[in-house]
Design a protein around this motif. Structure first.
Motif, mmCIF file in Angstrom:
data_model
loop_
_atom_site.group_PDB
_atom_site.id
_atom_site.type_symbol
_atom_site.label_atom_id
_atom_site.label_comp_id
_atom_site.label_asym_id
_atom_site.label_seq_id
_atom_site.Cartn_x
_atom_site.Cartn_y
_atom_site.Cartn_z
ATOM 1 N N ASN A 3 0.584 -0.819 -0.210
ATOM 2 C CA ASN A 3 -0.003 0.056 -0.202
ATOM 3 C C ASN A 3 0.989 0.858 0.153
ATOM 4 O O ASN A 3 1.720 1.220 1.101
ATOM 5 N N SER A 19 3.915 0.597 2.904
ATOM 6 C CA SER A 19 3.309 -0.505 3.558
ATOM 7 C C SER A 19 3.653 -2.244 2.654
ATOM 8 O O SER A 19 2.385 -2.052 1.940
ATOM 9 N N GLY A 20 3.955 -2.821 3.463
ATOM 10 C CA GLY A 20 3.358 -4.125 3.667
ATOM 11 C C GLY A 20 4.204 -5.023 2.118
ATOM 12 O O GLY A 20 5.084 -4.110 2.239
ATOM 13 N N HIS A 21 3.690 -5.969 1.899
ATOM 14 C CA HIS A 21 4.508 -6.477 0.685
ATOM 15 C C HIS A 21 4.199 -7.083 0.065
ATOM 16 O O HIS A 21 2.501 -7.475 -0.072
#
Length: 105
Positions: A3, A19-21
């Motif tokens: 995101n 953020s995130g993978h």
């Protein structure tokens, strides 16, 4: 899913949060995560080395947040370029990265 929030004020980018993978591939071979990581790390390093602008950066595994305290022409071009690259990735890998714009006051 990665995101991305691109922050803008008066039509100009002032920062971004990632953020995130992506979970596109196995750990260590995920080309989407690698591309996003390279763009964000290069942004931070380039602003630090080529600009006199104050900025705040916070990063950890799967998280990156950069805010320009001052936006000069140089730092603005670097940030714009990074966001353009993230948008290009988003066009080809839309199932793995989501990009939103947030206007700040």
């Amino acid at each position: 899913m990665i995101n991305v929030i691109a922050f803008a004020k008066d039509g100009k980018y002032t920062g971004l949060k990632v953020s995130g993978h992506a979970s596109f591939g196995e750990e260590g071979k995920d080309i989407v995560c690698a591309a996003v990581s390279v763009l964000t790390l290069n942004l931070s390093n380039s602003i630090e080395h080529f600009c006199d602008d104050d900025f705040i950066v916070d990063s950890d595994d799967g998280f990156f947040h950069l805010t320009l305290q001052d936006r000069s022409e140089k730092s603005g071009v670097l940030l714009d370029s990074c966001i353009l690259g993230l948008m290009d990735i988003g066009e080809d890998y839309r199932d793995f990265i989501k990009i939103n714009l947030q206007e700040v006051k």
